[in-house]
Design a protein around this motif. Sequence first.
Motif, mmCIF file in Angstrom:
data_model
loop_
_atom_site.group_PDB
_atom_site.id
_atom_site.type_symbol
_atom_site.label_atom_id
_atom_site.label_comp_id
_atom_site.label_asym_id
_atom_site.label_seq_id
_atom_site.Cartn_x
_atom_site.Cartn_y
_atom_site.Cartn_z
ATOM 1 N N LEU A 162 1.188 0.543 3.032
ATOM 2 C CA LEU A 162 0.790 0.459 1.635
ATOM 3 C C LEU A 162 0.035 1.712 1.197
ATOM 4 O O LEU A 162 -0.158 2.654 1.981
ATOM 5 C CB LEU A 162 -0.101 -0.786 1.439
ATOM 6 C CG LEU A 162 0.473 -2.115 1.916
ATOM 7 C CD1 LEU A 162 -0.597 -3.203 1.857
ATOM 8 C CD2 LEU A 162 1.689 -2.517 1.104
ATOM 9 N N LYS A 171 -3.604 3.144 -0.555
ATOM 10 C CA LYS A 171 -5.012 2.751 -0.613
ATOM 11 C C LYS A 171 -5.474 2.424 -2.032
ATOM 12 O O LYS A 171 -6.185 1.441 -2.249
ATOM 13 C CB LYS A 171 -5.902 3.855 -0.038
ATOM 14 C CG LYS A 171 -5.717 4.094 1.443
ATOM 15 C CD LYS A 171 -6.637 5.235 1.904
ATOM 16 C CE LYS A 171 -6.457 5.508 3.399
ATOM 17 N NZ LYS A 171 -7.321 6.636 3.857
ATOM 18 N N LEU A 231 -5.016 -1.104 -3.658
ATOM 19 C CA LEU A 231 -5.707 -2.133 -2.875
ATOM 20 C C LEU A 231 -7.212 -2.043 -3.048
ATOM 21 O O LEU A 231 -7.899 -3.047 -3.254
ATOM 22 C CB LEU A 231 -5.347 -2.002 -1.387
ATOM 23 C CG LEU A 231 -3.876 -2.194 -1.010
ATOM 24 C CD1 LEU A 231 -3.703 -2.001 0.495
ATOM 25 C CD2 LEU A 231 -3.367 -3.559 -1.422
ATOM 26 N N LYS A 289 -9.059 -3.475 -6.173
ATOM 27 C CA LYS A 289 -9.151 -4.921 -6.386
ATOM 28 C C LYS A 289 -9.969 -5.643 -5.305
ATOM 29 O O LYS A 289 -10.437 -6.752 -5.540
ATOM 30 C CB LYS A 289 -7.742 -5.544 -6.370
ATOM 31 C CG LYS A 289 -6.759 -4.965 -7.353
ATOM 32 C CD LYS A 289 -7.040 -5.419 -8.772
ATOM 33 C CE LYS A 289 -5.932 -4.934 -9.712
ATOM 34 N NZ LYS A 289 -6.181 -5.317 -11.114
ATOM 35 N N SER A 290 -10.162 -5.035 -4.138
ATOM 36 C CA SER A 290 -10.745 -5.758 -3.009
ATOM 37 C C SER A 290 -11.944 -5.035 -2.411
ATOM 38 O O SER A 290 -11.832 -3.879 -1.961
ATOM 39 C CB SER A 290 -9.685 -5.968 -1.923
ATOM 40 O OG SER A 290 -10.259 -6.465 -0.748
ATOM 41 N N LEU A 339 -11.380 -4.699 1.565
ATOM 42 C CA LEU A 339 -10.508 -3.592 1.964
ATOM 43 C C LEU A 339 -11.223 -2.255 1.831
ATOM 44 O O LEU A 339 -10.969 -1.325 2.616
ATOM 45 C CB LEU A 339 -9.231 -3.608 1.123
ATOM 46 C CG LEU A 339 -8.203 -4.678 1.503
ATOM 47 C CD1 LEU A 339 -7.042 -4.671 0.525
ATOM 48 C CD2 LEU A 339 -7.691 -4.455 2.925
ATOM 49 N N GLU A 343 0.936 -10.670 1.329
ATOM 50 C CA GLU A 343 1.890 -9.926 0.499
ATOM 51 C C GLU A 343 1.740 -10.304 -0.973
ATOM 52 O O GLU A 343 1.852 -9.446 -1.852
ATOM 53 C CB GLU A 343 3.314 -10.202 0.971
ATOM 54 C CG GLU A 343 4.356 -9.397 0.203
ATOM 55 C CD GLU A 343 5.752 -9.532 0.792
ATOM 56 O OE1 GLU A 343 6.719 -9.460 0.015
ATOM 57 O OE2 GLU A 343 5.871 -9.687 2.026
ATOM 58 N N CYS A 351 -1.022 -11.220 -2.460
ATOM 59 C CA CYS A 351 -2.238 -10.542 -2.937
ATOM 60 C C CYS A 351 -1.976 -9.037 -3.141
ATOM 61 O O CYS A 351 -2.478 -8.425 -4.115
ATOM 62 C CB CYS A 351 -3.379 -10.740 -1.954
ATOM 63 S SG CYS A 351 -3.943 -12.462 -1.821
ATOM 64 N N ALA A 352 -1.224 -8.452 -2.235
ATOM 65 C CA ALA A 352 -0.919 -7.019 -2.351
ATOM 66 C C ALA A 352 -0.077 -6.746 -3.594
ATOM 67 O O ALA A 352 -0.298 -5.747 -4.305
ATOM 68 C CB ALA A 352 -0.196 -6.549 -1.100
ATOM 69 N N CYS A 370 -2.219 -6.604 -6.550
ATOM 70 C CA CYS A 370 -2.931 -5.327 -6.634
ATOM 71 C C CYS A 370 -2.022 -4.228 -7.224
ATOM 72 O O CYS A 370 -2.498 -3.352 -7.977
ATOM 73 C CB CYS A 370 -3.415 -4.894 -5.260
ATOM 74 S SG CYS A 370 -4.696 -5.987 -4.566
ATOM 75 N N TYR A 371 -0.743 -4.276 -6.923
ATOM 76 C CA TYR A 371 0.207 -3.290 -7.433
ATOM 77 C C TYR A 371 0.670 -3.613 -8.857
ATOM 78 O O TYR A 371 1.346 -2.806 -9.485
ATOM 79 C CB TYR A 371 1.436 -3.219 -6.528
ATOM 80 C CG TYR A 371 1.259 -2.342 -5.311
ATOM 81 C CD1 TYR A 371 1.545 -0.972 -5.378
ATOM 82 C CD2 TYR A 371 0.814 -2.861 -4.112
ATOM 83 C CE1 TYR A 371 1.397 -0.159 -4.260
ATOM 84 C CE2 TYR A 371 0.663 -2.068 -2.987
ATOM 85 C CZ TYR A 371 0.955 -0.718 -3.063
ATOM 86 O OH TYR A 371 0.806 0.096 -1.954
ATOM 87 N N LEU A 405 -10.500 -11.476 0.738
ATOM 88 C CA LEU A 405 -10.437 -10.067 0.345
ATOM 89 C C LEU A 405 -11.532 -9.694 -0.653
ATOM 90 O O LEU A 405 -11.661 -8.514 -1.006
ATOM 91 C CB LEU A 405 -9.063 -9.770 -0.267
ATOM 92 C CG LEU A 405 -7.873 -9.862 0.688
ATOM 93 C CD1 LEU A 405 -6.564 -9.722 -0.082
ATOM 94 C CD2 LEU A 405 -7.968 -8.804 1.773
#
Length: 617
Positions: free
Chosen positions: A42, A44, A47, A50-51, A54, A82, A84-85, A88-89, A110
């Motif tokens: 992914l 950085k 991500l 939002k977290s 991370l 996935e 959650c990711a 973020c995207y 997260l």
Amino acid sequence: MKYMKLGSKPDAFQSDGSGVRYVVSELATDIAVIVGEVKFYLHKFPLLSKSNRLQRLVLKANEDSTDEIYMLDFPGGPKTFETCAKFCYGMTVTLNAYNVVAVRCAAEYLEMTEGVEKGNLIFKIEVFLNSSLLRSWKDSIIALQTTKYLLPWSEELKVVGRCIDSIASKTSVDPSYVNWSYSYNKRSGASNQIVEHHQKKMNVVPKDWWVEDICELDIALYKRVMIAIKSKGRMSSDVIGEALKAYAFRWLPDSFDSLVSDDYAIKYKCLVETIIWLLPADKSSGCSCSFLLKLLKVVILVGAGDLLKEELMNRISLQLHKASVKDLFIPANSSEETVYDINLVKSLVRRYMMLEGSNVDSSYFENSENKGDELRLGNASLLTVGKLVDGYLAEVASDPNLSLSSFIELSASIPDMARPVNDGLYTAIDIYLKEHPNLAKAEKKMLCSLLDVKKLSTDACVHAAQNERLPLRVVVQVLFFEQVRAAAVGLTSEANGTTNGSTRSTANIEADWAIPITDDCNSLKKQLRTVKIEEECRANEEKKKNAKNTKNKSGGLLLPSRSRRIFDKLWASSKGHSEINRSSETSGSSQSPPTTVNPGEAKSSGSSSRHRRHSIS
């Protein structure tokens, strides 16, 4: 089903088929996140924006000069990460009852809070839960089911409690206000039906509309839901009992062989313990006797413990009159020789009699005027238990390992007043004699002493008079009483044809028959001994003959040749004594004679009838 869509970009995640997921982009990925057995390549920036978690993990990875982050304990696993990711995207994700709890737990893991960015994932999920999903009946149940895989996160976030409260609140709503879909599958119905809120419902919503849907919950969650429902105090014991019954039928096996399997014994033991623990506080209502007896079978087979067994037996004894014979077929322990647990049934009957003893009006049965009224409100349940015990005895009598003492104890566990008719008991005794041909003469006499021949119907008397398995004494008693009863019917018919006056009832004749007359009894005993001797001599000869039954002068009973000879001798002796007694009868008799045309003859006839009735017992 309620759902919520987040994001607008197309899904750009792809897989190389070897446990690797990556984002298709013009920019090269700069971090690898390992979740379980899947590695995600992914970027950085999306991500970290939002977290919080991370951010800390990436900082630590930079300090360690590595671009890999491990999250082996991630709630929900790779699939939830996935989702959650993708959020973020800014990619499109859909949340529903099946995945919202997992994503909520992952977002908490997260640390996707409002402190990182306004309108973050936690906030959006909470809005969806409170405003939409938890207001839906079926979505609340589905979401609750998913929480068991997300412990302790789902419990700490109080998602479990909120789902349970939502479900319990909806079950307490007045059925007339239920406007959502639910499953209602009655076993008597043809098929399962789903009632939608937009359909025009032709029937009134039943009070137990909710019991089928929550049956899909596992036992731990089901217990918590039922506790919440009961705590609201709006649900009747009958509906609670129906819910427990539906759940038991859903999860307990149809075959009792499965209950004793080591693989499932612990599971079923936990299940039945919970169901019994949830039974309504009112022991006399809520659950049917049949259902309680089924639970008792399970408790015994899985070895759930004596406390649970005692609880069920106490409840069953309160409504034993509602059980059927089949319900009492409880398998015996391996240590016992009989097929069914006779001692358990004896204990249930004994407890029932202890509870009902103070309510039984014995004087009612002793009053001859009421003997035909079997369904008096106050004693109807006792009569039903009497029939139940006789029916059970008839079923278990064919067991070759059933001891005579057990049979007699169970039969004697109910009072005589519970058997106004002895046909059922006679059937059970006959079956026991047939299946146990090696009984001693004394044992047969003991067994048949349970029987009151005066309480046998005409059909039962006909069968008993021709029954070679019965002791001779019992056959003679049956023949004598039936002849007396037939004679009484003849006298009553004759009196009714000549006058409208009162007649002697069969009940009074029975009472006269039961009064011993010393002189006649001595004569009858001598005749009986003579008959027994003659009967033994003619036994072989009688087997070769098929004499036709002849009808007695009173038109009452058709007797076989063996029984007819016995009765002819007894009747001849009785008649001789009656002629002597008739001449000495006075008008001061306490019995009410049957009315005839000539009053003088009526007295003589009444006296003669009375002295013809002898006790040979």
